[in-house]
Design an enzyme around this catalytic site. Structure first.
Site, short mmCIF file in Angstrom:
data_model
loop_
_atom_site.label_atom_id
_atom_site.label_comp_id
_atom_site.label_asym_id
_atom_site.label_seq_id
_atom_site.Cartn_x
_atom_site.Cartn_y
_atom_site.Cartn_z
N LYS A 15 0.85 -1.20 0.00
CA LYS A 15 0.00 0.00 0.00
C LYS A 15 0.89 1.25 0.00
O LYS A 15 1.99 1.22 -0.59
CB LYS A 15 -0.97 -0.06 1.18
CG LYS A 15 -1.80 -1.36 1.17
CD LYS A 15 -2.88 -1.42 2.19
CE LYS A 15 -3.61 -2.74 2.12
NZ LYS A 15 -4.74 -2.82 3.08
N HIS A 100 -8.46 -2.90 -6.02
CA HIS A 100 -8.41 -3.08 -4.55
C HIS A 100 -9.54 -2.26 -3.92
O HIS A 100 -9.87 -1.17 -4.39
CB HIS A 100 -7.06 -2.64 -4.00
CG HIS A 100 -6.86 -3.03 -2.58
ND1 HIS A 100 -7.39 -2.31 -1.54
CD2 HIS A 100 -6.22 -4.07 -2.03
CE1 HIS A 100 -7.06 -2.89 -0.39
NE2 HIS A 100 -6.37 -3.98 -0.68
O1 LIG Z 1 -5.74 -5.13 1.81
C1 LIG Z 1 -5.08 -6.12 2.07
C2 LIG Z 1 -4.14 -6.67 1.05
O2 LIG Z 1 -4.40 -6.12 -0.23
C3 LIG Z 1 -5.12 -6.79 3.40
O3 LIG Z 1 -4.55 -5.92 4.35
P1 LIG Z 1 -4.24 -6.48 5.84
O4 LIG Z 1 -3.46 -7.77 5.66
O5 LIG Z 1 -3.44 -5.39 6.48
O6 LIG Z 1 -5.58 -6.72 6.46
#
Ligand SMILES: O=C(CO)COP(=O)(O)O
Length: 253
Positions: A15, A100
């Site tokens: 992210k 996403h």
């Molecule tokens: O959005 C995600 C992966 O694309 C999942 O995030 P988390 O593993 O932090 O819950």
């Protein structure tokens, strides 16, 4: 291989996290994977676009792949600030996350837009990881299967193949919360997605990998990855820490 014969994929989605000083995390993941494990599973990190080049260099010659987190559907043009699939491929990326939930929510991405981006990814030779997932409200209303099946039906391009398409089921309410569906609920959604895929692309659907994402951690990975029709994980927060990400990959050890 999972019982189904599909080769698992453990993917990390960083992210909007990571500066150049974060590349050693990718190096630690690269060095922490055994050749025996990487002979059986695929491993992918999707860093911010700013780090793709340095991460590609860091994993060069190893079993780790690098991907993007988003793309523009077009190959080029007057789209300020956007990045095309061709640009990601030019940097050495081999996968890209498409649709996403954080982009659907905050950037108003639509299923039609996801479809166009998935076509763009295929055009440039990237494997698109198409994300679907319901909100808390949609689950509480009993509409989870309807929602994810509709997202899949519109988002997946005709003729999609296991070589160019991966699906990721990420319930929105499980992302970043520490909450996960029960294994039974995950099994129900993945089975429904597999059935929907069969309607869309025929027998190839049995080869397409369906990942689970949403609060996957080293402590729950083995249970979650053992669920039928789960072919790996799309990991957010835990992928930022090499030991945690390796602990998740170890679910397949
Ligand atoms: O959005 C995600 C992966 O694309 C999942 O995030 P988390 O593993 O932090 O819950």
């Amino acid at each position: 291989m999972t019982k189904s014969g599909r080769r698992p994929l453990i993917a990390g989605n960083w992210k909007m996290n990571g500066l150049r000083g974060s590349v050693p995390v990718v190096e630690a993941i690269r060095d922490g994977l055994s050749p025996e494990l990487t002979s059986r599973i695929d491993v992918l990190i999707c860093p911010p676009s700013t780090l793709i080049s340095s991460c590609v260099a860091a994993v060069y010659g190893s079993a780790v792949s690098i991907g993007g987190q988003n793309l523009h559907a077009k190959a080029s043009g007057a789209f300020t600030g956007s990045i095309s699939a061709e640009m990601l491929a030019d940097l050495g990326a081999s996968y890209v996350i498409v649709g996403h939930s954080e982009r659907r929510a905050y950037h108003h991405e639509t299923d039609d837009g996801v479809h166009a981006k998935a076509l763009g990814a295929r055009r440039a030779g990237l494997c698109g990881i198409i994300c679907v997932g319901e909100t808390q409200e949609e689950r509480e209303e009993g509409r989870a299967l309807d929602i994810v099946r509709a997202q899949l039906a519109i988002g997946v391009p005709k003729g999609a193949k296991a070589s160019d398409t991966v699906i990721a089921y990420e319930p929105v309410w499980a992302i970043g919360t520490g909450l996960t569906p029960t294994p039974a609920d995950i099994a129900e959604v993945h089975a429904s997605l597999r059935e929907m895929l069969g309607q869309l692309i025929g027998p190839e659907a049995q080869k397409v990998r369906i990942l689970y994402g949403g609060s996957v951690k080293p402590g729950n990975a083995r249970e979650l990855m053992s669920v039928e029709n789960v072919d790996g994980a799309l990991v957010g927060g835990a992928s930022l820490v090499a030991a945690d990400f390796l602990g998740i990959a170890a679910a397949y050890a």
